[in-house]
Design a protein around this motif. Structure first.
Motif, PDB file in Angstrom:
ATOM      1  N   ASN A 198       0.016  30.930 -40.200  1.00 11.36           N
ATOM      2  CA  ASN A 198       1.268  31.162 -39.486  1.00 11.36           C
ATOM      3  C   ASN A 198       0.988  31.579 -38.037  1.00 11.36           C
ATOM      4  O   ASN A 198       1.625  31.099 -37.092  1.00 11.36           O
ATOM      5  CB  ASN A 198       2.045  32.265 -40.206  1.00 11.36           C
ATOM      6  N   LEU A 199      -0.019  32.415 -37.880  1.00 12.72           N
ATOM      7  CA  LEU A 199      -0.410  32.851 -36.533  1.00 12.72           C
ATOM      8  C   LEU A 199      -0.874  31.634 -35.728  1.00 12.72           C
ATOM      9  O   LEU A 199      -0.567  31.507 -34.538  1.00 12.72           O
ATOM     10  CB  LEU A 199      -1.530  33.895 -36.629  1.00 12.72           C
ATOM     11  N   GLY A 200      -1.603  30.743 -36.407  1.00 12.76           N
ATOM     12  CA  GLY A 200      -2.077  29.530 -35.730  1.00 12.76           C
ATOM     13  C   GLY A 200      -0.920  28.690 -35.201  1.00 12.76           C
ATOM     14  O   GLY A 200      -0.908  28.285 -34.037  1.00 12.76           O
ATOM     15  N   TRP A 201       0.084  28.494 -36.027  1.00  9.26           N
ATOM     16  CA  TRP A 201       1.238  27.674 -35.597  1.00  9.26           C
ATOM     17  C   TRP A 201       2.008  28.365 -34.479  1.00  9.26           C
ATOM     18  O   TRP A 201       2.496  27.720 -33.557  1.00  9.26           O
ATOM     19  CB  TRP A 201       2.165  27.386 -36.787  1.00  9.26           C
ATOM     20  N   THR A 202       2.091  29.698 -34.581  1.00  7.45           N
ATOM     21  CA  THR A 202       2.792  30.443 -33.525  1.00  7.45           C
ATOM     22  C   THR A 202       2.040  30.292 -32.204  1.00  7.45           C
ATOM     23  O   THR A 202       2.639  30.084 -31.143  1.00  7.45           O
ATOM     24  CB  THR A 202       2.912  31.932 -33.929  1.00  7.45           C
ATOM     25  N   ALA A 203       0.709  30.390 -32.284  1.00  7.59           N
ATOM     26  CA  ALA A 203      -0.099  30.245 -31.065  1.00  7.59           C
ATOM     27  C   ALA A 203       0.042  28.833 -30.495  1.00  7.59           C
ATOM     28  O   ALA A 203       0.106  28.651 -29.277  1.00  7.59           O
ATOM     29  CB  ALA A 203      -1.558  30.555 -31.387  1.00  7.59           C
ATOM     30  N   LEU A 204       0.106  27.846 -31.375  1.00  8.64           N
ATOM     31  CA  LEU A 204       0.301  26.459 -30.909  1.00  8.64           C
ATOM     32  C   LEU A 204       1.605  26.352 -30.136  1.00  8.64           C
ATOM     33  O   LEU A 204       1.687  25.702 -29.096  1.00  8.64           O
ATOM     34  CB  LEU A 204       0.363  25.501 -32.099  1.00  8.64           C
ATOM     35  N   GLU A 205       2.623  26.975 -30.690  1.00 10.52           N
ATOM     36  CA  GLU A 205       3.952  26.976 -30.071  1.00 10.52           C
ATOM     37  C   GLU A 205       3.861  27.537 -28.654  1.00 10.52           C
ATOM     38  O   GLU A 205       4.555  27.092 -27.743  1.00 10.52           O
ATOM     39  CB  GLU A 205       4.875  27.844 -30.940  1.00 10.52           C
ATOM     40  N   GLN A 206       2.965  28.523 -28.489  1.00  6.69           N
ATOM     41  CA  GLN A 206       2.819  29.151 -27.174  1.00  6.69           C
ATOM     42  C   GLN A 206       1.780  28.451 -26.304  1.00  6.69           C
ATOM     43  O   GLN A 206       1.468  28.914 -25.214  1.00  6.69           O
ATOM     44  CB  GLN A 206       2.417  30.623 -27.362  1.00  6.69           C
TER      45      GLN A 206
ATOM     46  N   LEU B 146      -4.756  22.774 -37.881  1.00  7.14           N
ATOM     47  CA  LEU B 146      -6.071  22.611 -37.262  1.00  7.14           C
ATOM     48  C   LEU B 146      -6.173  21.246 -36.580  1.00  7.14           C
ATOM     49  O   LEU B 146      -6.708  21.134 -35.466  1.00  7.14           O
ATOM     50  CB  LEU B 146      -7.164  22.756 -38.331  1.00  7.14           C
ATOM     51  N   VAL B 147      -5.649  20.230 -37.240  1.00  2.93           N
ATOM     52  CA  VAL B 147      -5.691  18.883 -36.645  1.00  2.93           C
ATOM     53  C   VAL B 147      -4.910  18.876 -35.327  1.00  2.93           C
ATOM     54  O   VAL B 147      -5.374  18.335 -34.322  1.00  2.93           O
ATOM     55  CB  VAL B 147      -5.134  17.834 -37.645  1.00  2.93           C
ATOM     56  N   GLU B 148      -3.750  19.519 -35.333  1.00  2.00           N
ATOM     57  CA  GLU B 148      -2.954  19.567 -34.091  1.00  2.00           C
ATOM     58  C   GLU B 148      -3.738  20.290 -32.999  1.00  2.00           C
ATOM     59  O   GLU B 148      -3.761  19.860 -31.846  1.00  2.00           O
ATOM     60  CB  GLU B 148      -1.618  20.288 -34.325  1.00  2.00           C
ATOM     61  N   ALA B 149      -4.369  21.401 -33.374  1.00  2.00           N
ATOM     62  CA  ALA B 149      -5.128  22.170 -32.379  1.00  2.00           C
ATOM     63  C   ALA B 149      -6.301  21.349 -31.849  1.00  2.00           C
ATOM     64  O   ALA B 149      -6.600  21.378 -30.648  1.00  2.00           O
ATOM     65  CB  ALA B 149      -5.626  23.467 -33.008  1.00  2.00           C
ATOM     66  N   LEU B 150      -6.944  20.608 -32.741  1.00  2.00           N
ATOM     67  CA  LEU B 150      -8.057  19.759 -32.294  1.00  2.00           C
ATOM     68  C   LEU B 150      -7.569  18.681 -31.332  1.00  2.00           C
ATOM     69  O   LEU B 150      -8.224  18.356 -30.354  1.00  2.00           O
ATOM     70  CB  LEU B 150      -8.723  19.093 -33.513  1.00  2.00           C
ATOM     71  N   LYS B 151      -6.382  18.159 -31.621  1.00  4.32           N
ATOM     72  CA  LYS B 151      -5.853  17.076 -30.779  1.00  4.32           C
ATOM     73  C   LYS B 151      -5.481  17.579 -29.385  1.00  4.32           C
ATOM     74  O   LYS B 151      -5.376  16.790 -28.456  1.00  4.32           O
ATOM     75  CB  LYS B 151      -4.620  16.461 -31.449  1.00  4.32           C
ATOM     76  N   LEU B 152      -5.276  18.885 -29.279  1.00  6.84           N
ATOM     77  CA  LEU B 152      -4.889  19.433 -27.966  1.00  6.84           C
ATOM     78  C   LEU B 152      -5.993  19.276 -26.926  1.00  6.84           C
ATOM     79  O   LEU B 152      -5.757  19.494 -25.741  1.00  6.84           O
ATOM     80  CB  LEU B 152      -4.505  20.904 -28.102  1.00  6.84           C
ATOM     81  N   GLN B 153      -7.197  18.904 -27.376  1.00  9.84           N
ATOM     82  CA  GLN B 153      -8.257  18.687 -26.392  1.00  9.84           C
ATOM     83  C   GLN B 153      -7.950  17.462 -25.522  1.00  9.84           C
ATOM     84  O   GLN B 153      -8.518  17.315 -24.445  1.00  9.84           O
ATOM     85  CB  GLN B 153      -9.592  18.500 -27.105  1.00  9.84           C
ATOM     86  N   TYR B 154      -7.053  16.568 -25.996  1.00  7.04           N
ATOM     87  CA  TYR B 154      -6.683  15.402 -25.190  1.00  7.04           C
ATOM     88  C   TYR B 154      -5.513  15.807 -24.287  1.00  7.04           C
ATOM     89  O   TYR B 154      -4.460  16.217 -24.798  1.00  7.04           O
ATOM     90  CB  TYR B 154      -6.291  14.226 -26.082  1.00  7.04           C
TER      91      TYR B 154
ATOM     92  N   LEU C  83       1.501  17.972 -23.967  1.00  6.77           N
ATOM     93  CA  LEU C  83       2.901  17.732 -23.611  1.00  6.77           C
ATOM     94  C   LEU C  83       3.674  17.173 -24.816  1.00  6.77           C
ATOM     95  O   LEU C  83       4.777  17.616 -25.140  1.00  6.77           O
ATOM     96  CB  LEU C  83       2.933  16.728 -22.445  1.00  6.77           C
ATOM     97  N   MET C  84       3.018  16.220 -25.477  1.00  9.64           N
ATOM     98  CA  MET C  84       3.673  15.586 -26.636  1.00  9.64           C
ATOM     99  C   MET C  84       3.924  16.603 -27.750  1.00  9.64           C
ATOM    100  O   MET C  84       4.981  16.638 -28.356  1.00  9.64           O
ATOM    101  CB  MET C  84       2.765  14.480 -27.212  1.00  9.64           C
ATOM    102  N   LEU C  85       2.883  17.435 -28.002  1.00  8.19           N
ATOM    103  CA  LEU C  85       3.012  18.400 -29.095  1.00  8.19           C
ATOM    104  C   LEU C  85       4.146  19.378 -28.816  1.00  8.19           C
ATOM    105  O   LEU C  85       4.956  19.669 -29.700  1.00  8.19           O
ATOM    106  CB  LEU C  85       1.696  19.165 -29.280  1.00  8.19           C
ATOM    107  N   ARG C  86       4.223  19.838 -27.565  1.00  4.95           N
ATOM    108  CA  ARG C  86       5.287  20.785 -27.239  1.00  4.95           C
ATOM    109  C   ARG C  86       6.648  20.129 -27.478  1.00  4.95           C
ATOM    110  O   ARG C  86       7.564  20.717 -28.031  1.00  4.95           O
ATOM    111  CB  ARG C  86       5.152  21.241 -25.791  1.00  4.95           C
ATOM    112  N   TRP C  87       6.751  18.864 -27.075  1.00  7.35           N
ATOM    113  CA  TRP C  87       7.998  18.107 -27.258  1.00  7.35           C
ATOM    114  C   TRP C  87       8.319  17.952 -28.751  1.00  7.35           C
ATOM    115  O   TRP C  87       9.436  18.185 -29.200  1.00  7.35           O
ATOM    116  CB  TRP C  87       7.852  16.752 -26.550  1.00  7.35           C
ATOM    117  N   MET C  88       7.275  17.624 -29.528  1.00  6.38           N
ATOM    118  CA  MET C  88       7.503  17.408 -30.967  1.00  6.38           C
ATOM    119  C   MET C  88       7.872  18.714 -31.683  1.00  6.38           C
ATOM    120  O   MET C  88       8.750  18.733 -32.536  1.00  6.38           O
ATOM    121  CB  MET C  88       6.267  16.774 -31.612  1.00  6.38           C
TER     122      MET C  88
END
Lengths: 420, 411
Positions: free
Chosen positions: A176-184, A211-219, A224-229
Motif C-alpha cells: 500500500n505504501l508502494g502504491w501511495t509513493a507511486l501516486e506521489q 513493482l512492475v509499474e515502478a520498474l517501468k518508471l525508469q522510462y 507522465l502516462m502512469l500519473r494520467w492512468m
C-alpha cells in the motif's frame, strides 16, 4: 467442538483446503445443522476454485443458520470471488446488521465500496472498523487505499508509516505504501516498499503489479502516462467518458479555430501532433514498456504471463511500424506512411484489448483490433497499387473507425469483470 | 477407474478367463476400488504368469480385510520382493500392528510404556538409487549430501564438517520425493520410518510433545534409521502464521527434537519432504536442523521414459510404442501425471474394445490422444516457486529452483 471440527479448523488455518473440507464434512455428519461448519466448507470450496459448489454450500449455510453472521460473510466472500459484487455487498450488509461491531465485516464492506470507487463511504466504513479494532489489517489497508482515492496521498502515507511502526512485517501495508509513493511520483520509495512486500509475501499479486509499474518508471515517458492512468483509475466510468467527450469537443473547437485563422493553424497543428502522441502513448505505453522490461532479467521475471503476452503482440505491431516509418522517411512512400499508421493503430489496440479482463470483454475488443488491422492492411495494398477508385482510402477510413470503436469499447469494458 | 468400466471388464473376463492382461486390469481395478476379497478371488490364475506379485498383493489386501495382519504383512513383503514397484505407502500404513516396535507411535498410546526389542526382520524390501531411472544430478546430490556423510563420517569429521541433522526435500507434488527417500534408506541399509500427514494430524489433537518425543526416541533406539516425515510443513509450519496453540507447541517441540539429533545422534537421519518449503518455519532451516536442502524437480527425459514403461507393465500395450518420443513430449509431467497418461491411454483402448467387442492393444495413437488432454500438473507449482526465487531468495535457499527455471526457460 467435535474432534473432526477441531482438526478441520487447524487444517483450514494451514490452508490445506481439501483435508479441511473432508473434516468439515465429517463434522457435519455428526451435526448436520451446524451452519458455521457448512460456511467453512463453502470457503474451502471457494479456495479450491469450485465456485458453483461453494455458492450452494454458502447459501445452504445461510438457510441453516439464518441468525448467524458468519455464513452470510462466507456467502459474501464467495460472491466477491465470483465478481458478483452487488450481491456480495447486499449479503455483507445483512451480516453487519446481525453483528454491527465486527471490524472484519466492516473492512470487507469498505473494500467493496472502494472497488466501486466510492472513496468517501469506503473511508467512513474503514474508520468505523478501526474504531472497533485499531489494529485491524484489512480496515487499515482500505483506509489508506480510500485516502489515496480521495487525493489525500500524503495523509495515507503518514497513516501507513504509523501502521508499519506497529506491524513492520505486514506485506499489505508495504504494498500500500508502494502504491501511495507511486501516486506521489516517488519511485525510489515505491520500489523499496514493493520489494519488501514481495520479500515478505512473494505471491502478493498487488505488490508485483506495483513493482512492475515502478520498474517501468525508469522510462521517461512512462511517468507522465502512469500519473494520467492513476488519475483516470480514481474516477468512475461516467467521469472517464466525460473526459473523453470533453477532449473530443475541444478538438472540434480547435479545428474550427484553425479554419478561421491562418495564424493559429500552426499552433493548432502542433497541439494536434502532441495530442496524437499522447493518445498513442496512453494506449500503447503499457504493453510497450512491458516489451522493454523483457530485456531486463528482473523485469522479465516480474511480468505476469498476461503482460508477457501483451508485450509480444506489442512487439509484433511496433517492429513493422518502425520499419514502415523508416521506409517512409527514406523513400517518401505514401503506402509506407499508411502502413505506419495502421501498425501504430494496431499497437494502440493491443493496449486497448489487454486493458480489459480476459474473457468476453477482451475477446470483443481484440476482435475489433484484428478487424482494424486486416482492413488496414487491405487499404495499404490498395493504395500501393494506386487504385483510382479510392477503395484503399475508404478501407483506411474504415480501419481507423473500427480501431476507434474498439478503443471506445475498451474504455467502457475495462472495469467490467465478467462473473465467474 | 469408472465403476461401470470396471463392471464391464469383469464381465469381459468372465467371457475370456484366459486373458491375462484383462485379468491384471480387473485385479488392479478391484484393489483400487477397495474390493480386496473380489480381487483375491480373481487373482489366482496370475500366479502362473509374470504378474505373480499382483496376485500375492491381492491376497495381502484380502488378508488385511479379513483381519489377519500378520499374514497380510508377510504376503505384502513377498509381493514387494517379486516386484519392488508395487510399493504402496497407504497400504503399508494400514499394515502397522498396534504392538509393532518398529511402528512410529501414534495418538492415544501410553507414552511411558516400555519399548520392546525389535524382533522383526526389516520387512520393507530394499530399493536403491539404482531403481530410480534418470535424475543423475539429483542422485549425485543425494550421495554427496546424504550417503557419504552417513557412510563415512570420519572423513567428514577430519575436514571439520558436521554430519547429522536433517535434509529437506522439496519440489512439485507427485515427483517421487517419497520414492527417493525410500531409495536413500535402501542405500544406507537403514530402517525406514515414515511419518505420514495423517499421523501428524493426529498429533495435533493429542499430547503433542510426548507423541513427538516418543516418535524420535523410537527411531533413535533403532538406529541406524531414516525417519521420513512427509509433508513436513504440517509438523513444522511457520509459527508467525499460526494461531493455534497446539500447532505452535508442536513446532517448538519439533525444533527441540531436531536439535537433539544434531547433538547426539549419528545414526539417525531425518528426511523431510514438502511441496511448500516456503511454509516451513525458518527456524527449522538453521544449522543442525534441516540445514541441507534438495530440490526434487519433475522427472527428466530418462526418468520419464522409465516411469512410462513401469506403469505400462502388465497392460495390453503394443510393442511399437515410441516411449522415448512420448517422454520427449511430456516435459514437466510429474510421475503422477505420467501414470495418469498411461491410465488414460489404456482406458481409451479399453473403451474402444468394449464398443467394438474386439480386444486390441493400446496403440501409439491412444497415447497421443491421451497426451493431448493432459497438462503437466507441475507448472502451477513452478509458477509459484518463481515468485519465491525472484523476490525471496536473498539467502540462496532456492538457487536450485532458479537454475531449473532458467533451464526450462520459465525465467
Amino acid at each position: 467442538m467435535s474432534q473432526h471440527y477441531e482438526k478441520a479448523m487447524l487444517l483450514f488455518e494451514q490452508e490445506r483446503w481439501e483435508l479441511a473440507l473432508e473434516n468439515f464434512h465429517a463434522a457435519l455428519e455428526e451435526d448436520p445443522t451446524d451452519g458455521v461448519a457448512m460456511a467453512y466448507t463453502a470457503l474451502c470450496l471457494m479456495r479450491m476454485e469450485r465456485l458453483a459448489e461453494a455458492t450452494e454450500a454458502a447459501q445452504a449455510a445461510v438457510t441453516t443458520s439464518p441468525d448467524k453472521a458468519w455464513p452470510l460473510y462466507a456467502l459474501a466472500c464467495v460472491y466477491d470471488e465470483r465478481n458478483r459484487f452487488q450481491e456480495a455487498e447486499k449479503t455483507i450488509g445483512q451480516a453487519i446488521e446481525l453483528e454491527p461491531e465486527n471490524p472484519g465485516y466492516l473492512a470487507f464492506l469498505a473494500g467493496l465500496r472502494a472497488h466501486r470507487k466510492e472513496w468517501k463511504q469506503a473511508l467512513e466504513i474503514a474508520n468505523r472498523a478501526l474504531e472497533l479494532n485499531p489494529n485491524h489489517v484489512g480496515a487499515a489497508h482500505y483506509r489508506a487505499y480510500a485516502l489515496v482515492g480521495l487525493g489525500r496521498a500524503a495523509q495515507a502515507r503518514e497513516f501507513l508509516s504509523s501502521a508499519l511502526g506497529r506491524d513492520p512485517e505486514n506485506p499489505l501495508y508495504h504494498a500500500n505504501l508502494g502504491w501511495t509513493a507511486l501516486e506521489q511520483g516517488d519511485r525510489e520509495t515505491a520500489m523499496a516498499a514493493f520489494q519488501e512486500a514481495l520479500r515478505l509475501e512473494p505471491e502478493l499479486e498487488w505488490a508485483r503489479e506495483g513493482l512492475v509499474e515502478a520498474l517501468k518508471l525508469q522510462y521517461p515517458f512512462y511517468g507522465l502516462m502512469l500519473r494520467w492512468m492513476l488519475k483516470l483509475k480514481k474516477y468512475g466510468k461516467t467521469q472517464q467518458l466525460a473526459i473523453i467527450y470533453g477532449e473530443y469537443l475541444i478538438t472540434r473547437w480547435l479545428m474550427r479555430l484553425a479554419r478561421r485563422s491562418k495564424r493559429l493553424r500552426l499552433l493548432v497543428n502542433i497541439i494536434f501532433l502532441l495530442n496524437f502522441l499522447f493518445t498513442v502513448l496512453s494506449w500503447a505505453a503499457e504493453p510497450l514498456t512491458s516489451l522493454l522490461l523483457r530485456f531486463n532479467p528482473y523485469g522479465r521475471a516480474s511480468l505476469s504471463e498476461d503482460q508477457l503476452r501483451a508485450s509480444t503482440y506489442a512487439g509484433g505491431a511496433a517492429c513493422p511500424a518502425l520499419l514502415c516509418g523508416a521506409g517512409f522517411l527514406m523513400f517518401k512512400s505514401v503506402p509506407m506512411l499508411v502502413a505506419f499508421f495502421v501498425f501504430v493503430m494496431a499497437l494502440m489496440n493491443v493496449g486497448a484489448a489487454f486493458q480489459c479482463h480476459p474473457g468476453r470483454p477482451r475477446q470483443v475488443v481484440g476482435a475489433a483490433g484484428w478487424a482494424a488491422l486486416l482492413v488496414g492492411l487491405f487499404a495499404v495494398y490498395k493504395i500501393a497499387l494506386w487504385n483510382p477508385d479510392w477503395t484503399g482510402w475508404g478501407a483506411l477510413t474504415l480501419s481507423l473507425n473500427i480501431s476507434f470503436l474498439g478503443r471506445m469499447l475498451s474504455n467502457v469494458l475495462s472495469g467490467y469483470q465478467p462473473p465467474k | 477407474m469408472n465403476p461401470n468400466v470396471l463392471e464391464a471388464l469383469i464381465q469381459a473376463l468372465a467371457i475370456s478367463p484366459d486373458n491375462v492382461v484383462l485379468r491384471v486390469q480387473v485385479v488392479e481395478g478391484l484393489l483400487r476400488a477397495g474390493r480386496a476379497r473380489e480381487a483375491a478371488e480373481q487373482a489366482p490364475p496370475l500366479m502362473e504368469s509374470t504378474h505373480q506379485a499382483l496376485a500375492v498383493l491381492a491376497r495381502a489386501h484380502a488378508a488385511l480385510e479379513a483381519g489377519d495382519r500378520a499374514q497380510a504383512r508377510e504376503l505384502y513383503a513377498q509381493a514387494i520382493r517379486l516386484e519392488p514397484a508395487r510399493v504402496d505407502e497407504g497400504f503399508e500404513a494400514r499394515l502397522e500392528p498396534d504392538d509393532d516396535p518398529w511402528r512410529v507411535p501414534t495418538i492415544g498410546e501410553d507414552p511411558d510404556a516400555p519399548q520392546s526389542v525389535p524382533v522383526h526382520p526389516d520387512r520393507r524390501d530394499r530399493i536403491t538409487l539404482a531403481d530410480v531411472g534418470g535424475m543423475e544430478p539429483l542422485k549425485e546430490q543425494i550421495r554427496l549430501k546424504i550417503l557419504y556423510p552417513f557412510q563415512q563420517p570420519h572423513v567428514y569429521a577430519a575436514y571439520g564438517k558436521k554430519i547429522g541433522g536433517g535434509i529437506l526435500m522439496y519440489g512439485p507434488p507427485g515427483c517421487g520425493k517419497t520414492y527417493l527417500a525410500r531409495a536413500t534408506a535402501g542405500e544406507l541399509g537403514a530402517r525406514f520410518y515414515v511419518v505420514t500427514l495423517e499421523e501428524v494430524l493426529n498429533m495435533w489433537m493429542g499430547q503433542t510433545e510426548k507423541q513427538l518425543h516418543r516418535l524420535f526416541e523410537t527411531a533413535r533406539g533403532n538406529a541406524p534409521a531414516v525417519l521420513f516425515i512427509d509433508e513436513v510443513d504440517a509438523l513444522g509450519a511457520k509459527r508467525s502464521e499460526i494461531q493455534s496453540t497446539h500447532i505452535r507447541i508442536m513446532v517448538s517441540q519439533f525444533l527441540v527434537e531436531m536439535d537433539g539429533i544434531a547433538a547426539n545422534n549419528e545414526k539417525l537421519l531425518v528426511l523431510g519432504a514438502t511441496n511448500v518449503p516456503w511454509n516451513v518455519d525458518p527456524a527449522l532451516r538453521r544449522p543442525g536442523r534441516f540445514d541441507r536442502v534438495l530440490f526434487v524437480p519433475p522427472p527428466d527425459l530418462t526418468a520419464r521414459e522409465e516411469i512410462l514403461k513401469l506403469h505400462a507393465r502388465g497392460r495390453k500395450i503394443a510393442d511399437n510404442i515410441p516411449w522415448r518420443k512420448i517422454a520427449e513430449n511430456t516435459e514437466l509431467f510429474s510421475g503422477a501425471d505420467l501414470s495418469a497418461l498411461v491410465e488414460l491411454a489404456t482406458e481409451g483402448a479399453l473403451a474402444e474394445a468394449l464398443r467394438s467387442g474386439r480386444m486390441h492393444d493400446v496403440t501409439p495413437q491412444d497415447f497421443t490422444t491421451a497426451a493431448k488432454t493432459l497438462k503437466p500438473s507441475t507448472v502451477e507449482w513452478l509458477r509459484r516457486a518463481k515468485n519465491y526465487v525472484t523476490y525471496s531468495n536473498a539467502d540462496g535457499s532456492y538457487d536450485d529452483v532458479a537454475q531449473y527455471l532458467s533451464q526450462i526457460k520459465m525465467r
